[in-house]
Scaffold this active site. Structure first.
Site, PDB file in Angstrom:
ATOM      1  CE  LYS A  44      -9.742  -5.307  -1.356  1.00 11.13           C
ATOM      2  NZ  LYS A  44      -9.194  -5.615  -0.027  1.00 11.13           N
ATOM      3  CE1 TYR A  69       6.060  -1.342 -32.099  1.00 10.33           C
ATOM      4  CE2 TYR A  69       4.326  -2.418 -30.823  1.00 10.33           C
ATOM      5  CZ  TYR A  69       4.747  -1.413 -31.688  1.00 10.33           C
ATOM      6  OH  TYR A  69       3.838  -0.497 -32.129  1.00 10.33           O
TER       7      TYR A  69
HETATM    8  C1  LIG Z   1      -9.342  -6.941   0.337  1.00  8.98           C
HETATM    9  C2  LIG Z   1      -9.692  -7.333   1.703  1.00  8.98           C
HETATM   10  C3  LIG Z   1     -10.307  -8.567   1.956  1.00  8.98           C
HETATM   11  C4  LIG Z   1     -10.531  -9.601   0.871  1.00  8.98           C
HETATM   12  O1  LIG Z   1      -9.326 -10.232   0.540  1.00  8.98           O
HETATM   13  P1  LIG Z   1      -9.301 -11.430  -0.509  1.00  8.98           P
HETATM   14  O2  LIG Z   1      -7.931 -11.963  -0.494  1.00  8.98           O
HETATM   15  O3  LIG Z   1      -9.644 -10.845  -1.831  1.00  8.98           O
HETATM   16  O4  LIG Z   1     -10.330 -12.390  -0.053  1.00  8.98           O
HETATM   17  C5  LIG Z   1     -10.696  -8.842   3.246  1.00  8.98           C
HETATM   18  N1  LIG Z   1     -10.461  -7.955   4.255  1.00  8.98           N
HETATM   19  C6  LIG Z   1      -9.872  -6.774   4.035  1.00  8.98           C
HETATM   20  C7  LIG Z   1      -9.647  -5.859   5.177  1.00  8.98           C
HETATM   21  C8  LIG Z   1      -9.443  -6.432   2.768  1.00  8.98           C
HETATM   22  O5  LIG Z   1      -8.842  -5.260   2.564  1.00  8.98           O
END
Ligand SMILES: *Cc1c(COP(=O)(O)O)cnc(C)c1O
Length: 361
Positions: free
Chosen positions: A35, A255
């Site tokens: 994702k 800054y």
């Molecule tokens: C994002 C997600 C994962 C992966 O999580 P990580 O901590 O990046 O390994 C697994 N299961 C679901 C449902 C997620 O939303």
């Protein structure tokens, strides 16, 4: 010449991390979570490097579409399922699995037009308090899904952990127990483990592990980098020195005159800033590499530039390489200085940064 700021993606590191996770959970299939554009590393290139994953997990239907367009034929799982009834025919067309976590989604399936049945993952909330059916409803929802003509019979039951990155904490153990207890007698595969659980909670491995961050060499475990966990960073964010100068005691940098020199110093200016995704909150003291050697930021990060201390690097010159994070400097160290985790930094690289791939296989 184009800006020097560059995110280098190490395809061999992605493969190494997948292999490492498979070794930790040898009896589980792997859903590689890609994702947020592969946690900021680029969806297509990540999927190509991880093409022997058993499935891919995405957060958006567009990403599922991109994976199919790139020719990936394994299971693709839409982690939050359909957002509306109209998504169901799209899921069917793409042959994408749907996570079902809410009664509205169940109703769309029960009222769906005739068509090929979808593969479904039933999500149960065992304590995360985000998506999923309550424990007490799990068996009933499972039965309704099994009886629904729009759903294939081999439903995977899943849950998600809230604190699996705290290895000494009991909540993960409790979530595992609640999950198993509420599904007693329910047939089918199970999936619980995110990255931290793959590494720290073997009892959670079950049929499908769902690592995201660890594939990219990222750690969410407080005080431990991906490297500490046996992973390799898949991203190196680098740039170059574009200026240097001498300042004297009392002179300020940046800054807000946020840094005032106590002594004569040599300052370098690197072509990277929050406009590239470098965190603005990482100020004076944040580590950074010049020619592979560690020094620190001075003053505030600005949009295109940051200042660093070259006092102990008389050999450093304009044009020399600067590494913001990656090989030799864990992203977690920079993230900690900005009050966040490496995940957020990796996802936050902006569009103007050039990406390149390397593969030292
Ligand atoms: C994002 C997600 C994962 C992966 O999580 P990580 O901590 O990046 O390994 C697994 N299961 C679901 C449902 C997620 O939303």
């Amino acid at each position: 010449m184009s800006r020097a700021t560059c995110a280098t993606i190490h395809l061999d590191a992605l493969r190494h991390n997948l292999k490492t996770l498979r070794q930790k959970a040898p009896h589980s299939q792997v859903m590689a979570v890609v994702k947020a554009d592969g946690y900021g590393h680029g969806l297509e290139r990540v999927a190509r490097a991880l093409s022997d994953a058993d499935a891919f997990g995405v957060a958006a239907l567009d990403d599922a579409q991109r994976l199919r367009a790139a020719g990936h034929r394994q299971r693709v799982v839409l982690l939050s399922g359909p957002d509306e009834a109209a998504d169901i025919p799209v899921l069917r067309d793409l042959d994408v699995d749907a996570v079902i976590h809410h009664p509205s989604q169940l109703a769309w399936l029960e009222h769906a037009a005739a068509g090929p049945p979808l593969r479904v993952w039933l999500k149960i909330d065992t304590g995360m308090g985000r998506l999923g059916f309550p424990l007490a409803e799990a068996v009933d929802i499972h039965r309704r899904l099994r009886n629904c003509p729009a759903v294939q019979k081999d439903i995977v039951c899943m849950t998600h952990f809230a604190r699996s990155d705290e290895f000494g904490e009991s909540m993960t153990h409790e979530q595992i127990q609640r999950f198993e207890a509420c599904l007693q007698g329910v047939p089918g595969e199970r999936s619980l483990a995110n990255s931290a659980a793959v590494i720290g909670w073997p009892a959670s491995h079950s049929n499908w592990i769902r690592p995201g961050g660890a594939l990219y060499g990222l750690s969410s475990v407080d005080g431990r980098s991906g490297t500490d966990l046996g992973l390799r960073p898949a991203m190196t964010l680098s740039t170059r020195l574009i200026a240097d100068k001498r300042i004297e005691a009392g002179d300020s940098v940046g800054y807000g005159a946020g840094f005032v020199a106590q002594r004569s110093m040599r300052i370098g200016i690197a072509a990277i800033g929050y406009g590239d995704g470098y965190p603005r909150l990482a100020g004076t003291g944040t580590p950074i590499l010049v020619n592979g050697r560690r020094t620190m930021l001075v003053g505030r990060v600005s949009m295109d530039l940051l200042a660093l201390d070259l006092s102990d690097m008389p050999e450093a010159r304009v044009g020399d390489p600067v590494v913001a994070w990656g090989e030799g400097l864990p992203i977690e160290e920079v993230a900690a200085r900005a009050g966040t985790i490496g995940y957020e930094l990796a996802c936050g690289i902006t569009r103007r940064v050039r990406f390149q791939e390397v593969d030292s296989r």
